[in-house]
Design an enzyme around this catalytic site. Structure first.
Site, mmCIF file in Angstrom:
data_model
loop_
_atom_site.group_PDB
_atom_site.id
_atom_site.type_symbol
_atom_site.label_atom_id
_atom_site.label_comp_id
_atom_site.label_asym_id
_atom_site.label_seq_id
_atom_site.Cartn_x
_atom_site.Cartn_y
_atom_site.Cartn_z
ATOM 1 N N GLU A 290 0.816 -1.219 0.000
ATOM 2 C CA GLU A 290 0.000 0.000 0.000
ATOM 3 C C GLU A 290 0.847 1.265 0.000
ATOM 4 O OE1 GLU A 290 -3.644 -1.748 2.681
ATOM 5 O OE2 GLU A 290 -1.994 -0.772 3.724
ATOM 6 N N CYS A 361 -1.584 33.507 10.311
ATOM 7 C CA CYS A 361 -1.357 34.144 11.599
ATOM 8 C C CYS A 361 -0.946 33.136 12.658
ATOM 9 C CB CYS A 361 -2.621 34.871 12.028
ATOM 10 S SG CYS A 361 -2.829 36.356 11.082
HETATM 11 C C1 LIG Z 1 -0.766 5.728 5.600
HETATM 12 C C2 LIG Z 1 -0.947 4.324 5.242
HETATM 13 C C3 LIG Z 1 -0.356 3.818 4.090
HETATM 14 C C4 LIG Z 1 0.557 4.627 3.207
HETATM 15 O O1 LIG Z 1 1.706 5.021 3.860
HETATM 16 P P1 LIG Z 1 2.879 5.775 3.041
HETATM 17 O O2 LIG Z 1 3.885 6.077 4.085
HETATM 18 O O3 LIG Z 1 2.281 6.994 2.445
HETATM 19 O O4 LIG Z 1 3.357 4.803 2.004
HETATM 20 C C5 LIG Z 1 -0.614 2.507 3.754
HETATM 21 N N1 LIG Z 1 -1.417 1.724 4.515
HETATM 22 C C6 LIG Z 1 -2.006 2.178 5.642
HETATM 23 C C7 LIG Z 1 -2.884 1.283 6.419
HETATM 24 C C8 LIG Z 1 -1.791 3.481 6.041
HETATM 25 O O5 LIG Z 1 -2.364 3.937 7.161
#
Ligand SMILES: *Cc1c(COP(=O)(O)O)cnc(C)c1O
Length: 431
Positions: A290, A361
């Site tokens: 992911e 601000c």
């Molecule tokens: C934030 C997140 C990602 C992506 O993380 P990156 O550091 O942007 O690659 C993937 N999976 C989950 C569950 C996340 O919370």
């Protein structure tokens, strides 16, 4: 230091995706988010191709949409064969509206509302990552009501803290996300889920952090999760067949950052998965990743116009720009470091050190302190690099400043993908 896809033209101007950044500002105004389409696509392909090459294509890359979520971004990652993660109904809505097919969508969240669960199940998303036991019953009920079966993964805390110098295997029980391994909580949740008629137990998920530069924490997470899958099989006879290793791959913000190529992670992690599965007599799971930041981070640049310049003798020089924490809250949130340059003098030596300030601000409204930069004069265009991730998506209207437009550049052409907000937009929900 420039990012990939950037250069300096004969006018000494910064180019992004073949477009003159000064011309972009004249055409679209400032502040301006600029995204390099070729770079986004290249990053998508690096991930996708490495799953094809190292793991026989038996996997799927989800783009973590929270990094930068708008219709055109989702269309682009979709067209590259990636799926998408969403962590709220709003992100899910955007991803669906962009036309992504629902089986390529993975839904997250540590506190999904009943409405969000219902919305996800009704739209037949491919996977919901279960974060806590109270969700199971709700997912089962929603699936039944919609005459479907919902596949789920379980978010596991593998007990790896990737953010210490030498990453450690403790201390991660104290985290709002997911089920702990050590306490038996994860095992109990899976056994419970196996009893529900309208839930399909797909497998396990973990996400060990963000902006990580080493592959070892990812390999260790894979080892821990495969062993857990083996334990569950030994105990229940049920073999989970999906493994999602989350995101968190680091990118370059300043010269200090030295990330490994993203495909390396998959290459190394797939070796570990194969070894562990062999050791424990498990079939090779379908794998998922992911990435968010590493797909869009370095592909984004924000262009500002410099205004007031203030010298505080023997202390610092403040250069104020026409944006700030409203379009990029990462400095005020985490003191994140960035690289900046004067876009209309891009080829010159960086001879000054300045503090780049926003126009809000708040004294803390800075884009960076002690930043090396070319000689700055009022009216110059300032480029801040690596703003593709967690800038637009975290932007606000603080001080009622309209959010900037976003322009996509590719091979010398530019097009608006998100319009600049207007004053009318600012009051449109006010009664
Ligand atoms: C934030 C997140 C990602 C992506 O993380 P990156 O550091 O942007 O690659 C993937 N999976 C989950 C569950 C996340 O919370």
């Amino acid at each position: 230091m420039l990012m990939e896809g950037q250069g300096v033209n004969a006018l000494n101007h910064l180019t992004i995706g073949g477009c003159d950044s000064v011309e972009l500002c004249e055409k679209y105004g400032t502040p301006l988010y600029v995204m390099d389409e070729n770079l986004v696509r290249e990053h998508c392909r690096l991930y996708k191709n490495s799953i094809d090459e190292c793991y026989d294509g038996n996997g799927l890359v989800f783009y973590a949409s929270k990094a930068l979520c708008n219709l055109e971004m989702i269309r682009i990652v979709d067209s590259e064969g990636l799926g998408a993660d969403s962590v709220s109904a709003g992100e899910l809505y955007t991803v669906l509206k962009a036309g992504m097919s629902s089986e390529k969508i993975c839904v997250h969240g540590n506190n999904k509302t009943d409405e969000e669960i219902e919305f996800a199940v009704k739209n037949k998303v491919g996977r919901i990552v279960v974060d806590n036991i109270t969700e199971l019953e709700k997912i089962d009920r929603a699936a039944k009501a919609n005459n479907t079966k919902q596949k789920v993964l379980f978010r596991i805390k593998p007990g790896i803290d990737a953010h210490t110098h030498e990453f450690v295997m403790t201390g991660q029980i104290d985290c709002k996300f997911g089920f702990a391994l050590e306490t038996g909580e994860a095992r109990e949740a899976i056994c419970e889920a196996l009893k529900y008629e309208n839930i399909i137990v797909g497998g396990v998920h973990c996400h060990i952090g963000s902006q990580i530069f080493e592959s070892e924490p990812f390999k260790e997470a894979a080892r821990v999760l495969v062993r857990f899958m083996a334990d569950i099989k030994a105990e229940t006879g049920f073999e989970m067949c999906e493994l999602n290793l989350g995101g968190g791959f680091g990118v370059t913000y300043t010269e200090k950052d030295d990330p490994i190529k993203f495909n390396k992670y998959i290459e190394e992690v797939s070796v570990v998965i194969k070894e562990e599965c062999k050791k424990h007599s498990l079939s090779l799971p379908f794998i998922m990743m992911e990435p968010g930041r590493s797909i869009v981070g370095t592909a984004g640049t924000t262009l500002y116009k410099a205004g007031a310049i203030k010298d505080i003798p023997n202390v610092r020089r403040y250069v104020s720009v026409d944006g700030g924490m409203g379009d990029n809250p990462r400095y005020i949130l985490y003191q994140s470091e960035y690289t900046a340059l004067v876009a209309n003098k891009a080829g010159d030596e960086k001879t000054e050190v300045v503090t780049l300030a926003g126009k809000c601000c708040e004294s803390g409204d800075l884009l960076g302190e002690n930043m090396p930069i070319q000689k700055v004069e009022s009216g110059d265009i300032i480029a801040v690099l690596t703003t593709g991730a967690y800038n637009f998506s975290m932007a606000s209207n603080y001080n009622r400043i309209p959010r900037p437009a976003m322009v996509m550049v590719k091979d010398g052409e530019s097009r608006v993908i998100v319009k600049r907000e207007t004053f009318e937009d600012l009051i449109k929900n006010d009664i």
